[in-house]
Design a protein around this motif. Structure first.
Motif, mmCIF file in Angstrom:
data_model
loop_
_atom_site.group_PDB
_atom_site.id
_atom_site.type_symbol
_atom_site.label_atom_id
_atom_site.label_comp_id
_atom_site.label_asym_id
_atom_site.label_seq_id
_atom_site.Cartn_x
_atom_site.Cartn_y
_atom_site.Cartn_z
ATOM 1 N N UNK A 1 3.249 -30.467 51.919
ATOM 2 C CA UNK A 1 3.557 -31.717 52.706
ATOM 3 C C UNK A 1 3.819 -32.835 51.787
ATOM 4 N N UNK A 2 4.930 -33.873 52.120
ATOM 5 C CA UNK A 2 5.164 -34.883 51.324
ATOM 6 C C UNK A 2 4.893 -36.063 52.296
ATOM 7 N N UNK A 3 4.209 -36.239 53.266
ATOM 8 C CA UNK A 3 3.449 -37.066 53.898
ATOM 9 C C UNK A 3 2.101 -37.157 53.923
ATOM 10 N N UNK A 4 1.552 -38.229 54.380
ATOM 11 C CA UNK A 4 -0.049 -38.317 54.423
ATOM 12 C C UNK A 4 -0.635 -37.755 55.794
ATOM 13 N N UNK A 5 0.013 -37.027 56.353
ATOM 14 C CA UNK A 5 -0.410 -36.624 57.715
ATOM 15 C C UNK A 5 -0.212 -35.232 57.847
ATOM 16 N N UNK A 6 -0.868 -34.536 58.896
ATOM 17 C CA UNK A 6 -0.494 -33.262 58.920
ATOM 18 C C UNK A 6 0.492 -32.803 59.874
ATOM 19 N N UNK A 7 1.118 -31.438 59.962
ATOM 20 C CA UNK A 7 2.020 -31.153 61.021
ATOM 21 C C UNK A 7 1.900 -29.730 61.176
ATOM 22 N N UNK B 1 4.000 -6.262 58.117
ATOM 23 C CA UNK B 1 4.509 -6.451 59.465
ATOM 24 C C UNK B 1 5.503 -7.634 59.015
ATOM 25 N N UNK B 2 6.689 -7.763 59.939
ATOM 26 C CA UNK B 2 7.543 -8.893 59.722
ATOM 27 C C UNK B 2 6.763 -10.003 60.606
ATOM 28 N N UNK B 3 6.037 -10.760 59.905
ATOM 29 C CA UNK B 3 5.225 -11.956 60.843
ATOM 30 C C UNK B 3 5.773 -13.215 60.569
ATOM 31 N N UNK B 4 5.682 -14.035 61.632
ATOM 32 C CA UNK B 4 6.171 -15.378 61.486
ATOM 33 C C UNK B 4 4.661 -16.097 61.489
ATOM 34 N N UNK B 5 4.422 -17.103 60.751
ATOM 35 C CA UNK B 5 3.118 -17.617 60.527
ATOM 36 C C UNK B 5 3.339 -19.077 61.129
ATOM 37 N N UNK B 6 2.261 -19.505 61.779
ATOM 38 C CA UNK B 6 2.283 -21.067 62.135
ATOM 39 C C UNK B 6 0.901 -21.514 61.912
ATOM 40 N N UNK B 7 0.960 -22.582 61.159
ATOM 41 C CA UNK B 7 -0.437 -23.235 60.562
ATOM 42 C C UNK B 7 -0.233 -24.576 60.513
ATOM 43 N N UNK B 8 -1.337 -25.333 60.432
ATOM 44 C CA UNK B 8 -1.405 -26.859 60.169
ATOM 45 C C UNK B 8 -1.415 -26.990 58.791
ATOM 46 N N UNK B 9 -0.377 -27.825 58.435
ATOM 47 C CA UNK B 9 -0.144 -27.926 56.926
ATOM 48 C C UNK B 9 -0.388 -29.548 56.723
ATOM 49 N N UNK B 10 -1.421 -29.704 55.888
ATOM 50 C CA UNK B 10 -1.971 -31.088 55.722
ATOM 51 C C UNK B 10 -1.567 -31.591 54.157
ATOM 52 N N UNK B 11 -1.640 -30.365 53.184
ATOM 53 C CA UNK B 11 -1.295 -30.769 51.895
ATOM 54 C C UNK B 11 -0.422 -29.501 51.376
ATOM 55 N N UNK B 12 -0.870 -28.376 51.058
ATOM 56 C CA UNK B 12 -0.031 -27.286 50.561
ATOM 57 C C UNK B 12 -0.656 -25.847 51.169
ATOM 58 N N UNK B 13 0.312 -25.189 51.685
ATOM 59 C CA UNK B 13 -0.243 -23.964 52.167
ATOM 60 C C UNK B 13 0.654 -22.831 51.936
#
Length: 190
Positions: free
Chosen positions: A104-110, A127-139
């Motif tokens: 993330x290049x901003x100070x907030x999560x997305x 598995x051919x998975x698609x991940x969805x996560x809350x990114x606040x810094x680095x994931x």
């Protein structure tokens, strides 16, 4: 025989550029009427722009543009997050671990959905998975793949609505659509 107007017959300073070369086939009377109409229209339109000839008005306009742009000066809408893909070989032949890192290049999560392209010569070992996560810094996101021929693997990260993904109370970046892609070439040994 009609008289064709010459260069000196017109006040060229007041004429728009598109009418500097009149057609020689027009009658001089018609040309005089057209030029007088153009001068009146041109002077009417120019009156509205004369305000900008005053130095104070130009300064006010520049200050207003600066103030409006400064409100979003710290906003990084063109680069909300960066995407990096790393492909590392595994012990078995033509098997690789794909790692996509979202920073993330901003100070907030997305909330970010991360996926890879489905290709016929790439087999996903788990598995051919698609991940969805809350990114606040680095994931980091991982896939194990087996490749049958040289290929280019593309990864995609896109912002999705944060409801139900990011914890309540987190400061969420107010953007609903943003996407970045990355690609890496995979070479296999025969």
């Amino acid at each position: 025989m009609e008289e064709i107007p010459t260069y000196d017959d017109f006040n060229w300073v007041e004429l728009p550029i598109c009418f500097i070369c009149p057609l020689a086939t027009n009658k001089s009377r018609d040309l005089d009427n057209r030029w007088s109409r153009l001068r009146s229209v041109n002077s009417y339109n120019m009156l509205s722009l004369q305000v900008l000839y005053q130095p104070g008005a130009v300064i006010h306009l520049l200050v207003m543009c600066f103030i409006l742009e400064t409100a979003y000066g710290q906003d990084n809408r063109n680069n909300l997050f960066s995407v990096n893909m790393k492909i590392s070989p595994i012990k078995n032949a033509n098997e690789f671990t794909v790692e996509i890192t979202i920073t993330s290049n901003v100070d907030e999560c997305m909330a970010v959905k991360v996926s890879t392209e489905d290709k016929p010569n790439i087999k996903y070992l788990s598995a051919h998975a698609a991940y969805t996560a809350c990114v606040c810094a680095t994931n980091n996101f991982f896939w194990d793949i087996q490749v049958s021929a040289n290929s280019v693997l593309r990864g995609k990260a896109e912002v999705v609505p944060a409801k139900g993904i990011c914890p309540d109370g987190e400061k969420i970046y107010p953007v609903t659509t943003y996407m970045r892609t990355t690609a890496r070439e995979i070479s296999v040994t025969p």
